[in-house]
Each structure stands twice: as structure tokens, then as C-alpha cells.
Design a protein around this motif. Structure first.
Motif, PDB file in Angstrom:
ATOM      1  N   ARG A  71       0.880  -1.168   0.000  1.00 14.36           N
ATOM      2  CA  ARG A  71       0.000   0.000   0.000  1.00 14.36           C
ATOM      3  C   ARG A  71       0.914   1.214   0.000  1.00 14.36           C
ATOM      4  O   ARG A  71       1.645   1.434   0.964  1.00 14.36           O
ATOM      5  CB  ARG A  71      -0.909   0.027   1.239  1.00 14.36           C
ATOM      6  CG  ARG A  71      -1.818  -1.203   1.406  1.00 14.36           C
ATOM      7  CD  ARG A  71      -2.835  -1.298   0.286  1.00 14.36           C
ATOM      8  NE  ARG A  71      -3.890  -2.289   0.526  1.00 14.36           N
ATOM      9  CZ  ARG A  71      -3.902  -3.530   0.032  1.00 14.36           C
ATOM     10  NH1 ARG A  71      -2.887  -3.990  -0.671  1.00 14.36           N
ATOM     11  NH2 ARG A  71      -4.945  -4.323   0.252  1.00 14.36           N
ATOM     12  N   TYR A  93      -6.896   7.083  11.945  1.00 13.19           N
ATOM     13  CA  TYR A  93      -5.707   7.054  11.089  1.00 13.19           C
ATOM     14  C   TYR A  93      -6.120   7.606   9.739  1.00 13.19           C
ATOM     15  O   TYR A  93      -7.184   7.245   9.213  1.00 13.19           O
ATOM     16  CB  TYR A  93      -5.227   5.609  10.944  1.00 13.19           C
ATOM     17  CG  TYR A  93      -4.380   5.311   9.726  1.00 13.19           C
ATOM     18  CD1 TYR A  93      -2.993   5.163   9.831  1.00 13.19           C
ATOM     19  CD2 TYR A  93      -4.968   5.160   8.464  1.00 13.19           C
ATOM     20  CE1 TYR A  93      -2.230   4.882   8.709  1.00 13.19           C
ATOM     21  CE2 TYR A  93      -4.206   4.884   7.343  1.00 13.19           C
ATOM     22  CZ  TYR A  93      -2.830   4.741   7.471  1.00 13.19           C
ATOM     23  OH  TYR A  93      -2.075   4.469   6.359  1.00 13.19           O
ATOM     24  N   HIS A 108      -5.933  -8.472   0.877  1.00  7.72           N
ATOM     25  CA  HIS A 108      -5.723  -8.831   2.278  1.00  7.72           C
ATOM     26  C   HIS A 108      -6.976  -8.459   3.073  1.00  7.72           C
ATOM     27  O   HIS A 108      -7.898  -7.837   2.564  1.00  7.72           O
ATOM     28  CB  HIS A 108      -4.448  -8.190   2.852  1.00  7.72           C
ATOM     29  CG  HIS A 108      -4.506  -6.708   3.071  1.00  7.72           C
ATOM     30  ND1 HIS A 108      -3.436  -5.962   3.521  1.00  7.72           N
ATOM     31  CD2 HIS A 108      -5.495  -5.796   2.891  1.00  7.72           C
ATOM     32  CE1 HIS A 108      -3.767  -4.697   3.632  1.00  7.72           C
ATOM     33  NE2 HIS A 108      -4.998  -4.562   3.252  1.00  7.72           N
ATOM     34  N   ARG A 116     -12.408   4.486   2.074  1.00  9.27           N
ATOM     35  CA  ARG A 116     -11.646   5.301   1.110  1.00  9.27           C
ATOM     36  C   ARG A 116     -12.540   6.437   0.655  1.00  9.27           C
ATOM     37  O   ARG A 116     -13.716   6.200   0.319  1.00  9.27           O
ATOM     38  CB  ARG A 116     -11.244   4.513  -0.145  1.00  9.27           C
ATOM     39  CG  ARG A 116     -11.126   3.030   0.041  1.00  9.27           C
ATOM     40  CD  ARG A 116      -9.817   2.626   0.581  1.00  9.27           C
ATOM     41  NE  ARG A 116      -9.865   1.294   1.174  1.00  9.27           N
ATOM     42  CZ  ARG A 116      -8.945   0.853   2.012  1.00  9.27           C
ATOM     43  NH1 ARG A 116      -7.942   1.606   2.334  1.00  9.27           N
ATOM     44  NH2 ARG A 116      -9.039  -0.353   2.520  1.00  9.27           N
ATOM     45  N   HIS A 149     -10.019  -7.250   0.700  1.00  7.82           N
ATOM     46  CA  HIS A 149     -10.023  -6.111  -0.221  1.00  7.82           C
ATOM     47  C   HIS A 149      -8.695  -5.994  -0.951  1.00  7.82           C
ATOM     48  O   HIS A 149      -7.645  -6.316  -0.409  1.00  7.82           O
ATOM     49  CB  HIS A 149     -10.368  -4.808   0.505  1.00  7.82           C
ATOM     50  CG  HIS A 149      -9.476  -4.479   1.659  1.00  7.82           C
ATOM     51  ND1 HIS A 149      -9.622  -5.072   2.886  1.00  7.82           N
ATOM     52  CD2 HIS A 149      -8.435  -3.615   1.778  1.00  7.82           C
ATOM     53  CE1 HIS A 149      -8.702  -4.585   3.723  1.00  7.82           C
ATOM     54  NE2 HIS A 149      -7.956  -3.703   3.071  1.00  7.82           N
ATOM     55  N   HIS A 151      -6.906  -3.449  -4.409  1.00 13.44           N
ATOM     56  CA  HIS A 151      -7.105  -2.279  -5.268  1.00 13.44           C
ATOM     57  C   HIS A 151      -6.414  -2.508  -6.614  1.00 13.44           C
ATOM     58  O   HIS A 151      -5.306  -3.035  -6.660  1.00 13.44           O
ATOM     59  CB  HIS A 151      -6.508  -1.019  -4.639  1.00 13.44           C
ATOM     60  CG  HIS A 151      -6.815  -0.845  -3.185  1.00 13.44           C
ATOM     61  ND1 HIS A 151      -8.091  -0.635  -2.712  1.00 13.44           N
ATOM     62  CD2 HIS A 151      -6.010  -0.843  -2.087  1.00 13.44           C
ATOM     63  CE1 HIS A 151      -8.034  -0.502  -1.379  1.00 13.44           C
ATOM     64  NE2 HIS A 151      -6.786  -0.633  -0.985  1.00 13.44           N
ATOM     65  N   ASP A 163      -7.434   7.310   2.844  1.00 14.77           N
ATOM     66  CA  ASP A 163      -7.803   6.170   3.682  1.00 14.77           C
ATOM     67  C   ASP A 163      -8.144   6.670   5.080  1.00 14.77           C
ATOM     68  O   ASP A 163      -7.387   7.456   5.655  1.00 14.77           O
ATOM     69  CB  ASP A 163      -6.623   5.197   3.837  1.00 14.77           C
ATOM     70  CG  ASP A 163      -6.283   4.452   2.565  1.00 14.77           C
ATOM     71  OD1 ASP A 163      -7.204   3.973   1.898  1.00 14.77           O
ATOM     72  OD2 ASP A 163      -5.082   4.327   2.252  1.00 14.77           O
TER      73      ASP A 163
HETATM   74  O1  GTQ Z   1      -5.581  -0.058   1.431  1.00 16.16           O
HETATM   75  O2  GTQ Z   1      -5.752  -1.856   2.607  1.00 16.16           O
HETATM   76  O3  GTQ Z   1      -3.738   3.370   4.465  1.00 16.16           O
HETATM   77  O4  GTQ Z   1      -4.335  -2.035   4.773  1.00 16.16           O
HETATM   78  C1  GTQ Z   1      -3.389   1.348   5.635  1.00 16.16           C
HETATM   79  C2  GTQ Z   1      -3.543  -0.014   5.709  1.00 16.16           C
HETATM   80  C3  GTQ Z   1      -4.510   1.358   3.533  1.00 16.16           C
HETATM   81  C4  GTQ Z   1      -5.388  -0.686   2.473  1.00 16.16           C
HETATM   82  C5  GTQ Z   1      -3.878   2.014   4.554  1.00 16.16           C
HETATM   83  C6  GTQ Z   1      -4.186  -0.694   4.697  1.00 16.16           C
HETATM   84  C7  GTQ Z   1      -4.676   0.000   3.600  1.00 16.16           C
END
Ligand code: GTQ
Length: 344
Positions: A71, A93, A108, A116, A149, A151, A163
Motif C-alpha cells: 500500500r 488514522y 488482504h 476510502r 479487499h 485495489h 484512507d
Molecule cells: O488499502 O488496505 O492506508 O491495509 C493502511 C492499511 C490502507 C489498504 C492504509 C491498509 C490499507
């Protein structure tokens, strides 16, 4: 108020004897644990201008291939909490994530909940639990706790999204972990799930919806239309705000953090009451001055700021002839469930 005894009032031999037994006297710390009237807060009102983030994120795109990042995210860290803690507030966060054309961020799942908010670019998608969700500016995509999920990006320009995770809280609870998985088989294409519109559900089984998270994508087109509709019917005595909810239960869309969209009419200014949860403010469209705890931020599109709890929030639409739209994330579901929610 009564002055309480200090640690230094106690003989060193007594302090050593306590420490030897893993014991600590309460009274020297009682006032800092339970301060009078209002909590101590480390969360500092902080703004992260997108103009500052974007070039550094694009540099990350050149410096770090997706395989080396999984990520590719720059974390919006609150200096009041300490940057190394990587949190915007006690429970929130924030990260700005970049996906370049053709890249794939592998599947994962993890215990923290994520959403998002799409900031820039077209052609990316997130597949959640087999449902392929297209990502466009202003769309809110949920990836609730435990759901797979990943991307991907079929477009031609960089895609960036914000995020928002409850990671600081879940980590504090010593409950944060992830599991990697194989690429998901897509069972629902292009976000056309049966729950894509609030208020109309498939008749078969609607009273016992199998999924705890029936709606995973809230299209900005629909959210914006809901706000404009409400602005037409609601008296102009306050900003127009909607909350993202689970359409089956009417409860908050996720368990820990709350998500809202707010519209300010042309030139509108208002003050929202002090509420106990910390909050995050992100401009989807327009220009807004956000004031919190004596700090004022001039925010343009894609800019993000945060505020500690227990302070009033001032909002001023800097556009005199057009509405402005904000995305809000806060800790209100958590505070309500814990019974500590307050408005002052
Ligand atoms: O896109 O799955 O900013 O697992 C931090 C942990 C995004 C994500 C983040 C994550 C993801």
C-alpha cells in the motif's frame, strides 16, 4: 482544588519498594488522569494541504514500486500525538494512497475498519468481498473489518484516495493484524450490488439480510444529490448534513468511526457545537474556512484537517456564489457506544 501529594513527597526507599512489586501510587497522577471539567487532548488542530502531499506522493510513486509497498501511502500524522504514532486523533488514522495505472495492491483483510474517500483520478477500483467497486472523486468505499479487499487501476492517470481507518484504536486494543489472500474472484461487477440504492432492497430475504455490510460504495453523485435535495427543503438555519448509514439497519455505516457529508450554501457560515469526539474535515468541492481550537485553516479542494474533541467547529463557505461540500469522519459511533458522547 485540593493540592495532592507528589511522587517526590515519598521516600525513595518506599517508591523503590512499590516498583519492586509492580505497584504505583495513584494520588500523584490522579489529576492528570482525571483533569477537571475537560479532558486533556494531545490531538492538535492540523491541516494537510493536498498541494503539499501530492508532489511527495508522486515521488513515492517513482521511488517505491507497489511490490515494495503493498500500500503506497503517506500517513497524515498529528504532530500533537507524535509523528511516529501515525494517528490523526485517538481513534483515527488518515493516509493518502497512490495507485498508478496498471498497478495492483494485493488482497488482504485485517481487523481495523477502513474507508476510502476518492480524491483524484478515474479508472481505479477496489474489490471488497468479491464486489468490484469503481472509484470516482467523492465516492466513499467501505472495507469493514475482516472483509477481503484489493485495489487495481485500469485507467491512464494516477489515482489518489484518502484512507480513514480506526487503526489507532484497534492497535491500542492489541487487536490489529492482517491476513494476506489470493486475488479475489469478482462476483459483482462495477459496484452494481443489489443494495446500491438506499431505501430499496431485494424483497427476498430483506428482513434477514445476510451481510452485516450490505452497502459498500456510496457514489458521490447520489450523496451530492441528497444534500442538494435537503438544502431545498431544510430551512436555512444551519448547514445541511447527511450521515452514511447501513441501509438495512439505519445504524452508522461502520462500528467505530462515523462518516458524514456536509453542504454549505453559498457564503454560509456557522458554528457547530463542541462535541466529545475528534473529527476530520476534507473538502470534496469548493473552499471552506475551518476553525477549531483557535486555529483557522483555509481549505481548498482535496485539503484535509483534523480537530480534537470538545471544541466548537467554525465553518465558512468562501464561495459566495456556489455551495461547498465537505466529507467528515469522526469518532461519534465509538463515543455513543461507550456512553461518553457529549455535546456542550
Ligand atoms: O488499502 O488496505 O492506508 O491495509 C493502511 C492499511 C490502507 C489498504 C492504509 C491498509 C490499507
Amino acid at each position: 482544588m485540593n493540592e495532592l501529594g507528589k511522587l517526590s513527597d515519598l521516600p525513595q526507599s518506599y517508591r523503590d519498594a512499590l516498583a519492586d512489586q509492580n505497584l504505583v501510587p495513584l494520588w500523584p497522577s490522579l489529576r492528570s488522569l482525571l483533569p477537571p471539567t475537560i479532558p486533556a487532548r494531545q490531538t492538535r488542530p492540523t491541516m494537510w494541504p493536498y498541494a503539499a502531499i501530492r508532489p511527495l506522493l508522486m515521488q513515492a510513486g517513482a521511488l517505491t514500486p507497489i511490490e515494495k509497498a503493498e500500500r503506497r501511502v503517506l500517513v497524515l500524522a498529528n504532530p500533537g500525538q507524535g509523528l511516529e504514532r501515525m494517528q490523526a486523533s485517538p481513534a483515527i488514522y488518515l493516509g493518502m494512497q497512490l495507485l498508478l495505472p496498471g498497478e495492483w495492491a494485493p488482497s488482504h483483510r485485517h481487523t481495523p475498519n477502513a474507508v476510502r474517500m476518492v480524491v483524484e483520478g478515474e479508472g481505479a477500483w477496489t474489490t471488497v468481498d468479491g464486489e468490484k467497486l469503481p472509484m470516482s472523486r467523492g465516492d466513499l468505499i467501505l472495507t469493514p473489518t475482516g472483509l477481503w479487499h484489493e485495489h487495481g487501476h485500469d485507467g491512464s492517470d494516477p489515482v489518489v484516495w484518502l484512507d480513514v481507518l480506526d487503526l489507532p484504536l484497534v492497535h491500542y486494543l492489541e487487536a490489529s493484524y492482517h491476513v494476506n489472500g489470493a486475488r479475489q474472484a469478482v462476483s459483482v461487477e462495477r459496484g452494481e450490488s443489489t443494495h446500491a440504492r438506499g431505501g430499496v432492497l431485494p424483497t427476498a430475504g430483506f428482513q434477514s439480510s445476510a451481510s452485516a455490510y450490505p452497502m459498500l460504495r456510496y457514489a458521490w453523485r447520489d450523496t451530492r444529490a441528497a444534500l442538494e435535495q435537503q438544502a431545498r427543503t431544510q430551512a436555512s438555519d444551519g448547514p445541511v448534513q447527511v450521515t452514511f448509514v447501513n441501509p438495512t439497519t439505519g445504524a452508522d455505516a461502520q462500528n467505530i468511526l462515523g462518516f458524514h457529508a456536509l453542504m454549505l450554501r453559498p457564503g454560509e457560515a456557522c458554528t457547530l457545537p463542541a462535541r466529545s469526539p475528534a473529527s476530520v474535515w476534507h473538502v470534496i468541492e469548493g473552499a471552506v474556512q475551518v476553525t477549531a481550537a483557535g486555529e483557522s485553516f483555509e481549505m481548498g479542494e482535496a485539503d484535509t484537517c483534523c480537530s480534537p474533541g470538545y471544541v466548537a467547529i467554525g465553518l465558512h463557505n468562501r464561495n459566495a456564489d456556489a455551495p461547498s461540500f465537505l466529507f467528515i469522519a469522526d469518532e461519534s459511533p465509538l463515543h455513543r457506544k461507550l456512553g461518553i458522547y457529549e455535546e456542550r
